[in-house]
Scaffold this motif. Structure first.
Motif, PDB file in Angstrom:
ATOM      1  N   PHE A   1       0.841  -1.215   0.000  1.00  0.00           N
ATOM      2  CA  PHE A   1       0.000   0.000   0.000  1.00  0.00           C
ATOM      3  C   PHE A   1       0.872   1.259   0.000  1.00  0.00           C
TER       4      PHE A   1
ATOM      5  N   GLN B   1      -8.676   7.372  -4.200  1.00  0.00           N
ATOM      6  CA  GLN B   1     -10.106   7.066  -4.462  1.00  0.00           C
ATOM      7  C   GLN B   1     -10.995   7.385  -3.264  1.00  0.00           C
TER       8      GLN B   1
ATOM      9  N   VAL C   1      -6.881   0.863   2.443  1.00  0.00           N
ATOM     10  CA  VAL C   1      -7.114   2.117   1.708  1.00  0.00           C
ATOM     11  C   VAL C   1      -6.515   3.319   2.429  1.00  0.00           C
ATOM     12  N   GLY C   2      -5.903   3.066   3.601  1.00  0.00           N
ATOM     13  CA  GLY C   2      -5.242   4.158   4.311  1.00  0.00           C
ATOM     14  C   GLY C   2      -4.311   3.579   5.364  1.00  0.00           C
TER      15      GLY C   2
ATOM     16  N   ARG D   1      -9.998   9.727  -0.704  1.00  0.00           N
ATOM     17  CA  ARG D   1      -9.576  10.949  -0.006  1.00  0.00           C
ATOM     18  C   ARG D   1     -10.761  11.877   0.185  1.00  0.00           C
TER      19      ARG D   1
ATOM     20  N   ARG E   1      -9.172  -4.780   1.750  1.00  0.00           N
ATOM     21  CA  ARG E   1      -8.169  -4.016   1.026  1.00  0.00           C
ATOM     22  C   ARG E   1      -7.775  -2.802   1.859  1.00  0.00           C
TER      23      ARG E   1
ATOM     24  N   VAL F   1      -3.587   8.032   2.296  1.00  0.00           N
ATOM     25  CA  VAL F   1      -4.925   7.539   1.979  1.00  0.00           C
ATOM     26  C   VAL F   1      -4.982   7.345   0.458  1.00  0.00           C
ATOM     27  N   ASN F   2      -5.579   6.230   0.034  1.00  0.00           N
ATOM     28  CA  ASN F   2      -5.782   5.968  -1.393  1.00  0.00           C
ATOM     29  C   ASN F   2      -6.574   7.136  -1.997  1.00  0.00           C
TER      30      ASN F   2
ATOM     31  N   GLU G   1     -11.161  -1.668   3.772  1.00  0.00           N
ATOM     32  CA  GLU G   1     -12.526  -1.804   3.246  1.00  0.00           C
ATOM     33  C   GLU G   1     -13.125  -3.061   3.853  1.00  0.00           C
TER      34      GLU G   1
ATOM     35  N   GLU H   1       2.417   2.042  -3.255  1.00  0.00           N
ATOM     36  CA  GLU H   1       1.478   2.537  -4.268  1.00  0.00           C
ATOM     37  C   GLU H   1       0.955   3.943  -3.946  1.00  0.00           C
ATOM     38  N   HIS H   2       0.665   4.206  -2.672  1.00  0.00           N
ATOM     39  CA  HIS H   2      -0.057   5.444  -2.355  1.00  0.00           C
ATOM     40  C   HIS H   2       0.664   6.418  -1.426  1.00  0.00           C
ATOM     41  N   TYR H   3       1.753   6.009  -0.797  1.00  0.00           N
ATOM     42  CA  TYR H   3       2.473   6.945   0.080  1.00  0.00           C
ATOM     43  C   TYR H   3       3.722   7.468  -0.626  1.00  0.00           C
TER      44      TYR H   3
END
Ligand code: COA
Length: 216
Positions: free
Chosen positions: A23, A136, A72-73, A138, A70, A133-134, A65, A26-28
């Motif tokens: 995660f 999608q 997401v944060g 935020r 999954r 946070v992903n 989720e 990909e997102h941080y």
């Protein structure tokens, strides 16, 4: 729909390590201004190892989720004490002339300037190292929920304060909304190497590292 309806926030365990790092990769890391503002783009192993080393403290949380599980944060935090400015400066020297060394060099200057434990005369406190946070999801309050989980855990651990160095304008705005106190600002343009060159070249709109604290 409220974020709380379909997303749960819980503490990270050792079994989550791989999924948490996937995660963060990909997102941080791609967006975080210190990582994005130094080359090469990919974080170094020492950086990733450092973040994951905080898991056993029980000071890391994920937003999941419900159903799919999954991530997401995520928020990664750990302890720090009055030796932290010295320790980071030594680490920055050890890793000098590398991406991680450049990141540590600005964090060392921030630590020296904020000097949180000495400033508030505390034996130790909790420091937030990473928050993401992903995109999608935020703007749905997940950053707030993750930071609230850290604050609650900080109280549970008997620690008096949460500290966070916001490298991003978005995380800084979030801390302001949560009532954190701004105690130190270092502009990226003022963190220079021996030749006077700016070490971190963050993407717009990020301009500074702002240190915020919440006394509990
Ligand atoms: N880029 C663009 N817009 C962003 C954004 C970003 N990185 N982060 C938040 N926003 C927007 C949200 O979409 C929201 O917009 P809206 O009001 O139109 O709905 C608004 O800003 C407020 O968002 P907020 O609820 O505070 O954001 P969040 O808690 O969902 O996410 C972060 C905040 C910091 C977790 C998120 O920006 C992030 O994951 N950043 C990447 C990693 C990073 O830089 N971390 C901080 C290092 S200290």
């Amino acid at each position: 729909m409220e974020a709380s309806d379909d997303i749960e926030v819980r503490q990270v365990t050792a079994e989550d390590s791989e999924q948490l790092m996937a995660f963060l990769l990909e997102h941080y890391y791609p967006e975080e201004p210190l990582t994005a503002g130094t080359s090469p783009p990919e974080p170094e192993e020492a950086d990733k190892t450092f973040l994951l080393s905080n898991i056993p403290n029980g000071t890391c949380y994920v937003a999941l989720e419900r159903g799919s599980s999954r991530i997401v944060g995520a928020v990664v935090a750990g302890y720090k004490d009055a030796d932290m400015p010295k320790i980071i400066a030594e680490e920055a020297f050890t890793y000098r002339n590398t991406k991680w060394g450049n990141i540590l060099s600005i964090l060392a200057e921030v630590e020296a300037g904020s000097d949180v434990c000495r400033r508030f005369d505390l034996p130790s406190c909790i420091h937030v190292h990473a928050l993401a946070v992903n995109p999608q999801v935020r703007g749905r309050g997940l950053g707030v929920r993750l930071m609230n989980a850290i604050a609650a855990r900080t109280v549970e651990l008997g620690q008096p304060l949460v500290c966070v160095d916001c490298t991003s304008v978005y995380s800084a705005k979030l801390m302001e909304r949560l009532g954190y106190q701004l105690i130190h600002t270092l502009r990226y343009e003022h963190h220079l190497d021996a030749r006077g060159q700016q070490i971190i070249q963050p993407p717009k709109p990020h301009e500074s590292v702002q240190t915020f604290v919440l006394k509990l």
